[in-house]
Design a protein around this motif. Sequence first.
Motif, PDB file in Angstrom:
ATOM      1  N   GLY A 129       1.640   3.183   4.930  1.00  0.00           N
ATOM      2  CA  GLY A 129       2.759   2.795   4.082  1.00  0.00           C
ATOM      3  C   GLY A 129       2.329   1.985   2.881  1.00  0.00           C
ATOM      4  N   PRO A 130       3.294   1.636   2.028  1.00  0.00           N
ATOM      5  CA  PRO A 130       2.981   0.964   0.764  1.00  0.00           C
ATOM      6  C   PRO A 130       2.675  -0.518   0.920  1.00  0.00           C
ATOM      7  CG  PRO A 130       5.351   1.240   0.984  1.00  0.00           C
ATOM      8  CD  PRO A 130       4.734   1.957   2.147  1.00  0.00           C
ATOM      9  N   ASP A 131       1.862  -1.019  -0.002  1.00  0.00           N
ATOM     10  CA  ASP A 131       1.514  -2.439  -0.045  1.00  0.00           C
ATOM     11  C   ASP A 131       1.435  -2.843  -1.512  1.00  0.00           C
ATOM     12  OD1 ASP A 131       0.822  -4.967   0.768  1.00  0.00           O
ATOM     13  OD2 ASP A 131      -1.290  -4.504   1.088  1.00  0.00           O
ATOM     14  N   LYS A 138      -1.135  -1.921  -5.705  1.00  0.00           N
ATOM     15  CA  LYS A 138       0.061  -1.086  -5.579  1.00  0.00           C
ATOM     16  C   LYS A 138      -0.398   0.229  -4.968  1.00  0.00           C
ATOM     17  CE  LYS A 138       2.574  -3.126  -9.475  1.00  0.00           C
ATOM     18  NZ  LYS A 138       3.284  -2.898 -10.755  1.00  0.00           N
ATOM     19  N   LYS A 139      -0.614   0.217  -3.659  1.00  0.00           N
ATOM     20  CA  LYS A 139      -1.230   1.377  -3.036  1.00  0.00           C
ATOM     21  C   LYS A 139      -0.579   1.723  -1.707  1.00  0.00           C
ATOM     22  CE  LYS A 139      -4.888  -1.365  -0.818  1.00  0.00           C
ATOM     23  NZ  LYS A 139      -6.352  -1.553  -0.716  1.00  0.00           N
ATOM     24  N   ASP A 156      -7.608   6.028  -3.644  1.00  0.00           N
ATOM     25  CA  ASP A 156      -6.574   5.102  -4.087  1.00  0.00           C
ATOM     26  C   ASP A 156      -5.294   5.902  -4.297  1.00  0.00           C
ATOM     27  OD1 ASP A 156      -5.217   2.917  -4.947  1.00  0.00           O
ATOM     28  OD2 ASP A 156      -6.078   2.880  -6.962  1.00  0.00           O
ATOM     29  N   ILE A 157      -4.307   5.700  -3.433  1.00  0.00           N
ATOM     30  CA  ILE A 157      -3.033   6.403  -3.534  1.00  0.00           C
ATOM     31  C   ILE A 157      -1.994   5.400  -4.031  1.00  0.00           C
ATOM     32  CG2 ILE A 157      -1.334   7.826  -2.347  1.00  0.00           C
ATOM     33  CD1 ILE A 157      -3.420   8.261  -0.139  1.00  0.00           C
ATOM     34  N   LYS A 158      -1.440   5.633  -5.205  1.00  0.00           N
ATOM     35  CA  LYS A 158      -0.493   4.700  -5.800  1.00  0.00           C
ATOM     36  C   LYS A 158       0.875   4.826  -5.137  1.00  0.00           C
ATOM     37  CE  LYS A 158       1.340   3.139 -10.262  1.00  0.00           C
ATOM     38  NZ  LYS A 158       2.716   2.977  -9.780  1.00  0.00           N
ATOM     39  N   LYS A 187       1.030  13.607  -2.665  1.00  0.00           N
ATOM     40  CA  LYS A 187       0.315  12.665  -3.523  1.00  0.00           C
ATOM     41  C   LYS A 187      -1.181  12.619  -3.223  1.00  0.00           C
ATOM     42  CE  LYS A 187       3.989  11.252  -5.669  1.00  0.00           C
ATOM     43  NZ  LYS A 187       4.197  11.508  -7.105  1.00  0.00           N
ATOM     44  N   ALA A 188      -1.559  13.031  -2.020  1.00  0.00           N
ATOM     45  CA  ALA A 188      -2.977  13.050  -1.653  1.00  0.00           C
ATOM     46  C   ALA A 188      -3.145  13.971  -0.456  1.00  0.00           C
ATOM     47  CB  ALA A 188      -3.485  11.648  -1.327  1.00  0.00           C
TER      48      ALA A 188
END
Length: 402
Positions: A129-131, A138-139, A156-158, A187-188
């Motif tokens: 999940g996001p952080d 912002k990944k 690195d997934i934004k 996204k990846a």
Amino acid sequence: MRFTLAVLALALTASGKVYFKDTFDSLDKWVKSSGEKFDGEWKLSAGEWYGDKDKDQGVMTSQDAKFYALTATFDDVFDNTEKDLVIQFSVKHAQKIDCGGGYVKVFPTGFDGSALNEKTKEEYSIMFGPDICGYSTKKVHVIFTYKGKQYLINKDIKCEDDQLTHVYTLIVKPDNTYIVKIDGTEKASGSLKEDWDFLPPKEIQDPDESKPSDWVDEEMMDDPEDAKPEGWDDIPAQIVDPEAEKPEDWDDEADGEYEAPMIDNPEYKGEWKPKRIKNPDYKGPWVHPMIANPDYEDDDTLYNFKDLGAIAFDLWQVKSGTIFDNMIISDSVEEAEAFLEETFTPMKEAEKTMFEEYEKAKKEAEEAEKAAAEAAAEEDDEEEDLDDEEEEEEEKPTHDEL
């Protein structure tokens, strides 16, 4: 009607098993950590903007600068042997988060969420999940535990950093590939073997080989026939300014003996260096010979988690207000896609419109408040000026006094 039929078609094609699903109509499935540190309070809310207030209700962090922990148990043990593993949930950072997590952790069967503490919170199998923290972080985290060690993705997934709802999806496949999606868009993707350092390298440098002592890897060399010109070192870097004159008011006794300032010498050419020419003995860069790594052992079961049984939030948030919703754990990509189409797609435009209206009203209210404050300040200034004038009139002498 067309949308309803599309969702129905997706639901009919979804034939996998759902191990956990929650739309957060209540918190009955969840248990809070009893750890003193994890005292952040959760509450159910759709926030200030949404597509549908009831359907968009999720679980929200409600206190600033707090640690949060909440755990739910799967309906069944999830063994993804020869199956897809899908983790999906939505996140809305309604507070315009400055620093805090928005990820989940998946734990093995038997994990006791009520006893989650600094030690046990690290016993997860997957973290996803996001952080966000400041401008630099912002990944999207994708972390797997393999043979007792946690491995972070090498990419690195934004993540999204606005104040709207976004759906994060992780798909892990039995062929050791993965996909990360945000709002249903990839996204990846790639290989577990290539994008994590689970396995040692297949080849290593031969420890019995080293660069030969006579190996020449300098492509250029000083020209041995080039010589420093005569008198090169006699030219100083600075000289006395020839245009400087002693000031007329200079007093040698009081100011000392006058010394003209120094300036850069236009004739100075710097330190002499011989010309460079190609080295006739140059052999190119030395490449260390590689050999098969005796410690390398391939593993086609990197994807495999045999006893997943719980999912948890383990978060620190400087500014609270994040809303989590519509969580699903399944072995079917189609199940997750159908759930997204049911819970996210029909709501996103309405939520965006409501958010824009909210921001517009907020801005207008702030401008009105500012204008009112300026008007009040101006009125106060006028009253003060009037009071000053009245005081001046009172201080003037009358005709009788004259």
